[in-house]
Design a protein around this motif. Structure first.
Motif, PDB file in Angstrom:
ATOM      1  N   UNK A   1       0.747  -1.508  -0.030  1.00  0.00           N
ATOM      2  CA  UNK A   1      -0.186   0.035  -0.160  1.00  0.00           C
ATOM      3  C   UNK A   1       1.006   1.353  -0.012  1.00  0.00           C
ATOM      4  N   UNK A   2       0.505   2.160  -0.864  1.00  0.00           N
ATOM      5  CA  UNK A   2       1.260   3.243  -0.955  1.00  0.00           C
ATOM      6  C   UNK A   2       1.516   4.270   0.461  1.00  0.00           C
ATOM      7  N   UNK A   3       0.316   4.506   0.988  1.00  0.00           N
ATOM      8  CA  UNK A   3       0.221   5.388   2.208  1.00  0.00           C
ATOM      9  C   UNK A   3       1.148   4.933   3.475  1.00  0.00           C
ATOM     10  N   UNK A   4       1.072   3.533   3.840  1.00  0.00           N
ATOM     11  CA  UNK A   4       2.281   3.072   4.907  1.00  0.00           C
ATOM     12  C   UNK A   4       3.593   3.038   4.515  1.00  0.00           C
ATOM     13  N   UNK A   5       3.961   2.963   3.091  1.00  0.00           N
ATOM     14  CA  UNK A   5       5.201   2.881   2.399  1.00  0.00           C
ATOM     15  C   UNK A   5       5.648   4.367   2.491  1.00  0.00           C
ATOM     16  N   UNK A   6       4.977   5.211   2.398  1.00  0.00           N
ATOM     17  CA  UNK A   6       5.565   6.659   2.417  1.00  0.00           C
ATOM     18  C   UNK A   6       5.878   7.234   3.585  1.00  0.00           C
ATOM     19  N   UNK A   7       5.054   6.786   4.663  1.00  0.00           N
ATOM     20  CA  UNK A   7       5.220   7.161   5.938  1.00  0.00           C
ATOM     21  C   UNK A   7       6.671   6.343   6.493  1.00  0.00           C
ATOM     22  N   UNK A   8       6.882   4.980   6.113  1.00  0.00           N
ATOM     23  CA  UNK A   8       7.966   4.203   6.478  1.00  0.00           C
ATOM     24  C   UNK A   8       9.157   5.046   5.785  1.00  0.00           C
ATOM     25  N   UNK A   9       9.057   5.432   4.509  1.00  0.00           N
ATOM     26  CA  UNK A   9      10.111   6.135   4.060  1.00  0.00           C
ATOM     27  C   UNK A   9      10.661   7.445   4.885  1.00  0.00           C
ATOM     28  N   UNK A  10       9.580   7.884   5.050  1.00  0.00           N
ATOM     29  CA  UNK A  10       9.591   9.453   5.850  1.00  0.00           C
ATOM     30  C   UNK A  10      10.321   8.997   7.269  1.00  0.00           C
ATOM     31  N   UNK A  11       9.910   8.269   7.914  1.00  0.00           N
ATOM     32  CA  UNK A  11      10.397   7.452   9.269  1.00  0.00           C
ATOM     33  C   UNK A  11      12.103   7.038   9.170  1.00  0.00           C
ATOM     34  N   UNK A  12      12.333   6.414   7.939  1.00  0.00           N
ATOM     35  CA  UNK A  12      13.865   5.982   7.717  1.00  0.00           C
ATOM     36  C   UNK A  12      14.546   7.307   7.593  1.00  0.00           C
ATOM     37  N   UNK A  13      13.876   8.337   6.905  1.00  0.00           N
ATOM     38  CA  UNK A  13      14.904   9.627   6.507  1.00  0.00           C
ATOM     39  C   UNK A  13      15.012  10.438   8.009  1.00  0.00           C
ATOM     40  N   UNK A  14      13.621  10.241   8.999  1.00  0.00           N
ATOM     41  CA  UNK A  14      14.193  10.924  10.071  1.00  0.00           C
ATOM     42  C   UNK A  14      14.871  10.053  10.995  1.00  0.00           C
ATOM     43  N   UNK A  15      15.154   8.838  10.936  1.00  0.00           N
ATOM     44  CA  UNK A  15      15.992   7.913  11.842  1.00  0.00           C
ATOM     45  C   UNK A  15      17.477   8.326  11.270  1.00  0.00           C
ATOM     46  N   UNK A  16      17.596   8.589  10.001  1.00  0.00           N
ATOM     47  CA  UNK A  16      18.904   8.828   9.490  1.00  0.00           C
ATOM     48  C   UNK A  16      19.486  10.233   9.751  1.00  0.00           C
ATOM     49  N   UNK A  17      18.384  11.180   9.741  1.00  0.00           N
ATOM     50  CA  UNK A  17      18.699  12.613  10.127  1.00  0.00           C
ATOM     51  C   UNK A  17      18.865  12.552  11.541  1.00  0.00           C
ATOM     52  N   UNK A  18      18.300  11.928  12.637  1.00  0.00           N
ATOM     53  CA  UNK A  18      18.610  11.807  14.024  1.00  0.00           C
ATOM     54  C   UNK A  18      19.901  11.129  14.044  1.00  0.00           C
ATOM     55  N   UNK A  19      20.278  10.230  13.469  1.00  0.00           N
ATOM     56  CA  UNK A  19      21.755   9.805  13.659  1.00  0.00           C
ATOM     57  C   UNK A  19      22.681  11.034  13.158  1.00  0.00           C
ATOM     58  N   UNK A  20      22.314  11.452  12.074  1.00  0.00           N
ATOM     59  CA  UNK A  20      23.474  12.632  11.460  1.00  0.00           C
ATOM     60  C   UNK A  20      23.712  13.429  12.709  1.00  0.00           C
ATOM     61  N   UNK A  21      22.649  13.960  13.221  1.00  0.00           N
ATOM     62  CA  UNK A  21      22.634  15.123  14.159  1.00  0.00           C
ATOM     63  C   UNK A  21      23.361  14.550  15.408  1.00  0.00           C
ATOM     64  N   UNK A  22      23.159  13.551  15.860  1.00  0.00           N
ATOM     65  CA  UNK A  22      23.825  12.883  17.019  1.00  0.00           C
ATOM     66  C   UNK A  22      25.354  13.069  16.766  1.00  0.00           C
ATOM     67  N   UNK A  23      25.620  12.519  15.615  1.00  0.00           N
ATOM     68  CA  UNK A  23      26.994  12.292  15.273  1.00  0.00           C
ATOM     69  C   UNK A  23      27.547  13.795  15.222  1.00  0.00           C
ATOM     70  N   UNK A  24      26.960  14.599  14.425  1.00  0.00           N
ATOM     71  CA  UNK A  24      27.443  16.152  14.488  1.00  0.00           C
ATOM     72  C   UNK A  24      27.534  16.663  15.851  1.00  0.00           C
ATOM     73  N   UNK A  25      26.714  16.340  16.693  1.00  0.00           N
ATOM     74  CA  UNK A  25      26.767  16.850  17.920  1.00  0.00           C
ATOM     75  C   UNK A  25      27.930  16.475  18.690  1.00  0.00           C
ATOM     76  N   UNK A  26      28.019  15.149  18.761  1.00  0.00           N
ATOM     77  CA  UNK A  26      29.315  14.423  19.266  1.00  0.00           C
ATOM     78  C   UNK A  26      30.556  15.017  18.820  1.00  0.00           C
TER      79      UNK A  26
END
Length: 153
Positions: free
Chosen positions: A117-142
């Motif tokens: 289904x496209x809806x849940x897949x779109x949201x999962x892709x957005x959540x993966x991007x959020x997770x990657x952004x959070x990791x990048x922010x943590x690495x930058x902060x560290x």
């Protein structure tokens, strides 16, 4: 979704993005401090109504694309991801638009490829991007914390 639905979604998407980018300074002023915006001569009521209309159109388009329950995630997650990576209103705004577009297109392509289904897949892709952004922010902060410790010694 039919091809006519896709055309409507595309047109409304272009209108919403165009207005939000074109009127970014005024929308920022109204969102940050209505009283200051009013004193500065910004027609606060007009822009407040415009914000409500843009939100309503976005929600309507998103409901048609991803379904009612996933709309809130699709509106919040790209902004939350962009806040992990940016520092100003303008860059957060632009990054959120870009992340939303990447999530929508990536989710649609992925759902087509793996037949989900496209809806849940779109949201999962957005959540993966959020997770990657959070990791990048943590690495930058560290890295910044480590640099400050080295400079302090």
């Amino acid at each position: 979704m039919s091809s006519s639905d896709l055309v409507v979604v595309g047109i409304l998407g272009v209108v919403v993005i165009g207005l939000s980018l074109g009127l970014s300074p005024q929308l920022f002023a109204v969102c940050q401090d209505e009283e200051h915006a009013q004193v500065s001569g910004v027609p606060v009521r007009l822009y407040s109504i415009l914000i409500a209309i843009l939100a309503a159109v976005t929600i309507t388009v998103a409901m048609r694309t991803v379904g009612l329950l996933l709309v809130s995630a699709l509106m919040v997650v790209p902004v939350a991801a962009s806040q992990q990576l940016t520092g100003s209103f303008r860059t957060t705004h632009l990054a959120a638009i870009l992340i939303g577009l990447i999530a929508a297109v990536g989710g649609l392509v992925t759902s087509y490829q793996i037949e989900t289904q496209p809806g849940p897949t779109i949201v999962l892709v957005a959540l993966v991007i959020f997770a990657l952004a959070s990791v990048a922010a943590a690495i930058r902060s560290r890295g910044n914390a480590r640099r400050h410790r080295v400079e302090a010694t």
